[in-house]
Each structure stands twice: as structure tokens, then as C-alpha cells.
Enzyme design. Structure first.
Site, short mmCIF file in Angstrom:
data_model
loop_
_atom_site.label_atom_id
_atom_site.label_comp_id
_atom_site.label_asym_id
_atom_site.label_seq_id
_atom_site.Cartn_x
_atom_site.Cartn_y
_atom_site.Cartn_z
N GLY A 154 0.99 84.27 -53.08
CA GLY A 154 2.20 83.79 -52.41
C GLY A 154 3.20 83.21 -53.40
CG ASP A 193 2.69 80.18 -43.89
OD1 ASP A 193 1.82 80.37 -43.02
OD2 ASP A 193 2.69 79.19 -44.64
NE ARG A 205 -8.10 67.58 -21.69
CZ ARG A 205 -7.75 66.67 -20.79
NH1 ARG A 205 -6.55 66.10 -20.84
NH2 ARG A 205 -8.59 66.33 -19.82
O1 F6P Z 1 0.44 79.09 -46.97
C1 F6P Z 1 -0.45 79.56 -46.06
C2 F6P Z 1 -1.14 78.46 -45.31
O2 F6P Z 1 -1.92 79.13 -44.38
C3 F6P Z 1 -0.24 77.40 -44.66
O3 F6P Z 1 0.36 77.81 -43.48
C4 F6P Z 1 -1.18 76.25 -44.49
O4 F6P Z 1 -0.52 75.03 -44.45
C5 F6P Z 1 -2.00 76.35 -45.73
O5 F6P Z 1 -2.01 77.69 -46.12
C6 F6P Z 1 -3.41 75.82 -45.56
O6 F6P Z 1 -4.04 75.85 -46.79
P1 F6P Z 1 -5.53 75.40 -47.05
O7 F6P Z 1 -6.41 76.55 -46.68
O8 F6P Z 1 -5.59 75.10 -48.48
O9 F6P Z 1 -5.82 74.21 -46.18
#
Ligand code: F6P
Length: 367
Positions: free
Chosen positions: A117, A142, A282
């Protein structure tokens, strides 16, 4: 024999294996090329002993529909911020990029394909500037990279989120409840927006549009008549109330630089209660279910095109470039341009118009 090194870096993403498979299959048509994979992004090169493996057609057979990455990945450390323990027990980082490039050359590697990314492509650009023959392949669920129309993994995440909305609708309707679904999306709310439209949610809260809790409540009340009715809210993890802050979790993981989000759905429930909402509520946090598992066909197809193109760029010597999808073509763009801007949800985007057109509230103004 010429060698191309394949890296998967950053968070995993459905479709990574389909890219690896496509690179290997395309390379196997060129007799003088061999493909090598580094385990856990650049760690495999930096570790002593080195952890790399030869990728041939047998290794990649049938992996196109498998989630995750056969090369493993990491979003900690990297060549420019390698974690080291200080004498006082605290952790610091060192730059090992020069040493890593020397090792890559020593291993007889002619080119590197870095699948990752935003953060990974910034590393690609830095390494390119230091003389490494790098090609980037964009990856993120994302969909927040601006130099490409789409990234693989996004459609799979949207599918998972939409199925979650579908399931929440039936239970919300049965109990006359408000159900809040928290989805991924730190700075860009594409997953939330797509899932809200596809699943028919009433309210969609994005990182790009700070929400007013009273506007959210107004929309909820519209959906309830004499306490009968229900409402579905999709909220991106990076959303925040007007004048407020994002819900972050402190990460104690060594070398983890990203901000860790979480808890925005629970925070919204409390804000709604404080604002006088009396309906049952919820929340569901979808989390890594969006990142794991089988990629949908669209992502496999896109990933396969990215893989073949990346190897063709190696053949053409288009280093310092990233693969990109500009409908209907797969092209290459300078890495420098690719990492310059973020692809966030903009009001002018027609999907926003459509969402507002079918009455979805973004918590920003009364409809
Ligand atoms: O960038 C992709 C992503 O999936 C984000 O949407 C999310 O905040 C992050 O990675 C979560 O990362 P990790 O797996 O390190 O908690």
C-alpha cells in the site's frame, strides 16, 4: 539467469497470492528469469540467515483463490526503520537500506516487485532513489491510492461488509433496534460508502465528513414510528464527530507505526444515548474479517493483470514505476506521482450523489 525478487508488505489483502502467481506464470515464459520471494516483506532479506524462497509454477499452483500471502507480510519496521533494543530496554530504529541493497545485489537480484500500500510504495520510491530497480504493485482494501482506479482486495472487503449489513437488517427489524456496523477505513470511507449503498443502510459515517450526532438522531427518528422500526448505521473506523477526535487504540507493538483505530461504533452508541436516543442499540465490529479469506472474482482478475503487467515492466526496465488500472487499461505510473495524493471520498463523486439521492444520511445535514 536473471532474478526478480517479490515482496508483499503492509497489511495483507485478498488477491496478493493471485498477483504472485501471475508474476511467476508470466516469468516462466521467459527462459532466463527466475522468481524469488522474500519472507515477511523485506525482513527475509534483512534477517540472518536470509529467508527467501524460489517461486516456481509448482509453488504457486492453485493459490489464486487463497487469502493472505504465501510470502507472509508485516507492517512493522522495514529497511528504513528496523527496530533495535536500546541498552536501557527501550526500542529505537536504524536505517538498514544501504546494507539491504548491497545484499540484494550480492544475491544476484536484477529487479524487485514490491506489492504493498501507501507506506510500502513510499519505501519503493526511496529504494529506487538509492539505485534499486523497483516496481510497485498497489494493494489496499481501503482503495485509498489515487494513481489507480482500483486496488485488489477492495471488492472482497465491500462484499464482506455488505453481507454483514444484510444480516444485521433482519435482526434489527425483528428487534426494532439500531444496529451499528464498524468497518475498516482509516482516512478513506470507501468500504463504508459502498457497503451502505449496496446493503441499503440508513446512515453512513465517513472519515471525510465529521458527523453531528443530532443529525444522526434525527434520521434515526425518521425511521421509527411509535418506537416501531429499525435503523442500520455503517461507520468507518476513522469517522469522528464534529469537533471531536477519532477513536484510537494505543498500540504497544514494537515497530508498529500506524495509528490503530477501533471503538468508533461503541463511541457513537454512547453519543446517541447522551443525545437522548431511547431505542435499543447494538454494535458489530467487522475488523479483520474484511481482510481475510477468499478474494472475489473481480479482485483475482485485477490482481492477475497487475502481476503480469509488473513482470512486463521488469522486462521493459520501467523501474521507479507502479502498476495502475485506468479503465480499461493496465498502465504504469511514476511511483513519485502514485504516493503524492490520497484517494478519499469527495462530494463530487457520483456515488455520493447517488447515496444522498436514495436518502442515506451522512450525519452532516438534514435531508
Ligand atoms: O490499511 C488497511 C487496514 O485494513 C486499515 O483499514 C486498518 O486500519 C488497518 O489496515 C489495520 O491494520 P492492522 O492489521 O495492523 O491492525
Amino acid at each position: 539467469m536473471k532474478r526478480v525478487l517479490v515482496i508483499t508488505g503492509g497489511g495483507d489483502c485478498p488477491g496478493l497470492n493471485a498477483v504472485i502467481r501471475a508474476i511467476v506464470k508470466r516469468a516462466s515464459q521467459e527462459k532466463e528469469w527466475e522468481v524469488i520471494g522474500s519472507i515477511q516483506a523485506f525482513n527475509g532479506i534483512l534477517w540472518e540467515p536470509t529467508e527467501i524462497k524460489v517461486l516456481d509454477e509448482k509453488t504457486v499452483a492453485g493459490i489464486h483463490y487463497r487469502g493472505g500471502t504465501i510470502l507472509e507480510t508485516t507492517n512493522k519496521g522495514g529497511p528504513y526503520a528496523w527496530p533495535v533494543k536500546n541498552t536501557d530496554g527501550t526500542w529505537g530504529t536504524v536505517d538498514r537500506s544501504e546494507e539491504m541493497i548491497r545484499k540484494i545485489n550480492y544475491l544476484g537480484i536484477n529487479a524487485v516487485i514490491n506489492i504493498g500500500g501507501d507506506g510500502s510504495q513510499q519505501i519503493s520510491q526511496q529504494l529506487f532513489e538509492q539505485g534499486l530497480n523497483v516496481i510497485g504493485v498497489p494493494k489496499t482494501i481501503d482503495n485509498d491510492l489515487s494513481a489507480t482506479d482500483a486496488t485488489f482486495g477492495f471488492q472482497t472487503a465491500v462484499q464482506v461488509a455488505t453481507e454483514a449489513v444484510d444480516k444485521l437488517v433482519t435482526t434489527a427489524a425483528s428487534h426494532n433496534r439500531i444496529l451499528i456496523l464498524e468497518v475498516m477505513g482509516r482516512d478513506a470511507g470507501w468500504i463504508a460508502l459502498h457497503a451502505a449503498v449496496a446493503g441499503g443502510a440508513d446512515i453512513c459515517l465517513l472519515p471525510e465528513i465529521p458527523y453531528d450526532v443530532n443529525e444522526v438522531l434525527e434520521k434515526i427518528e425518521e425511521r421509527f414510528v411509535k418506537d416501531r422500526g429499525f435503523a442500520i448505521i455503517v461507520i468507518a473506523e476513522g469517522a469522528k464527530p464534529k469537533g471531536g477526535t477519532v477513536s484510537e487504540i494505543d498500540s504497544k507493538e514494537v515497530g508498529y507505526k500506524n495509528r490503530r483505530y477501533g471503538g468508533v461504533a461503541a463511541a457513537l452508541r454512547e453519543q446517541l444515548q447522551d443525545a437522548g436516543c431511547k431505542h435499543d442499540m447494538r454494535e458489530t465490529v467487522l475488523g479483520h474479517l474484511q481482510r481475510g479469506g477468499i478474494p472475489v472474482a473481480y479482485d483475482r482478475v485485477l490482481a492477475t493483470q497487475y502481476g503480469t503487467k509488473a513482470f512486463e515492466m521488469v522486462l521493459d526496465g520501467e523501474f521507479g514505476h507502479m502498476v495502475s488500472y485506468r479503465h480499461p487499461d493496465i498502465i504504469s505510473v511514476p511511483l513519485k506521482e502514485a504516493i503524492m495524493h490520497y484517494n478519499t471520498v469527495q462530494e463530487e463523486n457520483y456515488l455520493m450523489k447517488a447515496a444522498r439521492g436514495i436518502g442515506i444520511s451522512f450525519g452532516d445535514k438534514l435531508e
